[in-house]
Design a protein around this motif. Structure first.
Motif, PDB file in Angstrom:
ATOM      1  N   GLN A  41      -8.329  -2.797   0.996  1.00  0.00           N
ATOM      2  CA  GLN A  41      -7.189  -1.923   1.303  1.00  0.00           C
ATOM      3  C   GLN A  41      -7.235  -1.483   2.763  1.00  0.00           C
ATOM      4  O   GLN A  41      -6.205  -1.462   3.443  1.00  0.00           O
ATOM      5  CB  GLN A  41      -7.207  -0.694   0.384  1.00  0.00           C
ATOM      6  CG  GLN A  41      -6.873  -1.033  -1.051  1.00  0.00           C
ATOM      7  CD  GLN A  41      -7.196   0.116  -1.999  1.00  0.00           C
ATOM      8  OE1 GLN A  41      -8.084   0.918  -1.741  1.00  0.00           O
ATOM      9  NE2 GLN A  41      -6.474   0.181  -3.105  1.00  0.00           N
ATOM     10  N   LEU A  91       0.803  -1.226   0.000  1.00  0.00           N
ATOM     11  CA  LEU A  91       0.000   0.000   0.000  1.00  0.00           C
ATOM     12  C   LEU A  91       0.838   1.279   0.000  1.00  0.00           C
ATOM     13  O   LEU A  91       0.354   2.330   0.403  1.00  0.00           O
ATOM     14  CB  LEU A  91      -0.928   0.017   1.216  1.00  0.00           C
ATOM     15  CG  LEU A  91      -2.171  -0.855   1.136  1.00  0.00           C
ATOM     16  CD1 LEU A  91      -2.907  -0.862   2.462  1.00  0.00           C
ATOM     17  CD2 LEU A  91      -3.122  -0.390   0.034  1.00  0.00           C
ATOM     18  N   LEU A 119     -10.407   4.417   0.694  1.00  0.00           N
ATOM     19  CA  LEU A 119      -9.902   3.090   0.345  1.00  0.00           C
ATOM     20  C   LEU A 119     -11.020   2.063   0.236  1.00  0.00           C
ATOM     21  O   LEU A 119     -12.075   2.215   0.844  1.00  0.00           O
ATOM     22  CB  LEU A 119      -8.926   2.607   1.421  1.00  0.00           C
ATOM     23  CG  LEU A 119      -7.720   3.499   1.734  1.00  0.00           C
ATOM     24  CD1 LEU A 119      -6.871   2.841   2.814  1.00  0.00           C
ATOM     25  CD2 LEU A 119      -6.880   3.752   0.495  1.00  0.00           C
ATOM     26  N   LYS A 165      -0.726   4.368  -1.241  1.00  0.00           N
ATOM     27  CA  LYS A 165      -1.881   4.948  -0.539  1.00  0.00           C
ATOM     28  C   LYS A 165      -1.470   5.619   0.766  1.00  0.00           C
ATOM     29  O   LYS A 165      -2.324   5.962   1.589  1.00  0.00           O
ATOM     30  CB  LYS A 165      -2.904   3.848  -0.216  1.00  0.00           C
ATOM     31  CG  LYS A 165      -3.494   3.181  -1.434  1.00  0.00           C
ATOM     32  CD  LYS A 165      -4.483   4.081  -2.135  1.00  0.00           C
ATOM     33  CE  LYS A 165      -5.074   3.399  -3.355  1.00  0.00           C
ATOM     34  NZ  LYS A 165      -5.792   4.352  -4.212  1.00  0.00           N
TER      35      LYS A 165
END
Lengths: 260, 243
Positions: A146, A131, A142, A134
């Motif tokens: 996620q 991730l 998300l 992110k």
């Protein structure tokens, strides 16, 4: 050497006894899966380990200390929570913090790590769960899968002796489950010990060393994984497996009948 | 014959009244800010069910909600000096009582105390429901990594409370701006005070009151705009554009 030991843990909500005399020892490097029908007390058992639910009786032994349910102070409980970390069914991410902020918080505010170092550690762990891109997003941006991987990263960052996972895929859309399961399998190498409550039998079969089968608040059977799936020693475990298998093969039997 | 409205006079006095906007804003902003702190304290007392204090808090909120602000203002204005003198003389602190004359205290101070107490009482309920609406799961997650209760409050709960209580805080501030017009009753020269003085001097009350209403209205519209912008900004940074 063991990472965590539960001795005679019991839990009642009012008159209702949910757990009775739970004894469990998880050795270093071991992965335990807790299986059982819904309402059997699996989640309560997990939540008693870090005192999110304070057990009514019994003790938890970890990090060289024995924390007794009857006498535990808030400091004892914090100690115990520092030995463990938890992944939740509903992710429970901090909505006011970014992905990195979620992972960092325990490092800066519990482990008193320097912010820069904490950020570096967090980014490394986020990379591990795939991730990195992110890192600066907020949880609301998300997908469920996620979010759960952030939940896993947040728990891993604490380097717990025991990682507790409470039905980590139950709130996910079917197509996202695989993703999270793969992630758990990957990070299982990094943790000292793990206790996972799950409905995913196939997953428990690949991942776990030991199966703890629980029904009506008691441990009915605790066996090596291969043996549990090939030849469970109790009738109740056999029924449970049979029912689960039938539901798995014929998930929408009743729906189909209704349709016809 | 009916007098016509004198627009030039109205405009001139509107400017005059406008010079007191800082006093009004200072009172309203400070009272709301301190009221938030007091309200937070009361809300926490109620949430954690602190013995004794919670009963006092309940009675306090009930009193604040059940009596007019004007009455509260008079109670503070006349009651505080009395209480101060009574306490100091009872404990034999005569030198303190003599050196510190409560009658010299600016009336604005009494107004500030009253409005703080008032907004604290009202905001405590707003803040309590905002705190209780934070999802339990996040608090459990914070506990599970070993955070203490006070850290959880500071790092997880309060930032989210600030966001969810913001519209209510905006409304409270706007109410407060209007409530401060009562401060003239204890001789604070704010926007309303200036208007009253001008009115009694010129005896053209209607123009003056039209002017003062325009001042308050403009102030409130301005504050509404500020809060709308702040809210939008906080939503974007805190929750992301995805929502």
């Amino acid at each position: 050497m063991f990472m965590i030991r539960l001795a005679g843990i019991g839990k009642s909500f009012g008159d209702k006894e949910v757990l009775r005399d739970i004894n469990l020892t998880v050795d270093t490097g071991k992965i335990f899966a807790v299986l059982g029908p819904s309402g059997s007390g699996k989640s309560t058992l997990l939540r008693c380990i870090n005192f999110l639910e304070r057990p009514t009786c019994g003790a938890v032994e970890s990090g060289g200390r024995t924390i007794d349910a009857k006498t535990a102070t808030s400091r004892d409980i914090i100690f115990l929570r520092n030995q463990t970390a938890m992944v939740f069914q509903q992710f429970n991410l901090f909505q006011n913090l970014t992905v990195t902020g979620n992972v960092m918080l325990g490092l800066t505010d519990v482990k008193r790590m320097d912010r820069r170092e904490a950020r570096a550690v967090s980014l490394q762990i986020l990379d591990r769960v795939g991730l990195s891109d992110k890192a600066n997003s907020y949880p609301s941006q998300l997908s469920g899968g996620q979010q759960q991987r952030v939940g896993i990263a947040r728990a891993l960052a604490m380097k717990p002796d025991v990682l507790l996972l409470d039905e980590p895929t139950s709130a996910l859309d079917p197509e996202l489950i695989e993703d999270v399961l793969q992630c758990i399998i990957k990070v299982a190498e990094d943790v000292n010990a793990m206790i996972i409550v799950t409905h995913e039998l196939g997953f428990a079969k690949i991942l776990a060393d030991t199966i703890v089968f629980i029904d009506n608040g008691v441990i009915v059977e605790q066996t090596d994984t291969t043996q549990f799936f090939q030849n469970p020693s109790t009738e109740r475990a056999r029924d449970f497996l049979k029912n689960s298998l039938r539901r798995y093969l014929n998930p929408s039997e009743t729906l189909l009948q209704q349709a016809i | 014959m009916q007098k016509e409205l004198d627009w030039a006079f109205l405009w001139k006095n509107l400017i005059q009244i406008g010079t007191k906007i800082p006093t009004t804003m200072y009172l309203a902003l400070l009272a709301t800010f301190l009221g938030v702190l007091l309200g937070l304290f009361i809300a926490l007392v109620k949430i954690y069910k602190v013995p004794v204090l919670r009963w006092i808090a309940t009675a306090y909120v009930s009193f604040i909600r059940g009596t007019p602000v004007l009455v509260q203002l008079y109670l503070v204005y006349y009651g505080m000096p009395w209480a101060f003198l009574t306490v100091t003389s009872k404990f034999g602190l005569t030198s303190l009582a003599e050196s510190f004359n409560p009658n010299n205290i600016s009336p604005a101070f009494f107004a500030l105390v009253t409005f703080t107490m008032n907004s604290g009482g009202y905001l405590s309920e707003t803040l309590r429901s905002a705190i209780e609406s934070i999802d339990r799961g996040q608090i459990e997650a914070a506990r599970s990594i070993g955070l203490t209760e006070s850290r959880i409050m500071l790092k997880i709960v309060l930032p989210q409370v600030a966001l969810s209580a913001l519209p209510n805080l905006g409304n409270s501030l706007i109410s407060m701006v209007k409530d401060t017009s009562l401060a003239f009753s204890v001789m604070v020269i704010d926007v309303m005070g200036a208007a009253k003085l001008l009115g009694s001097k010129t005896l053209r009350y209607l123009e003056i009151y039209i002017a003062v209403s325009i001042v308050y209205w403009t102030l409130c519209i301005f504050l509404e705009c500020v809060f709308a912008v702040v809210e939008k900004k906080m939503k974007i940074t805190k929750r992301g554009l995805a929502e």
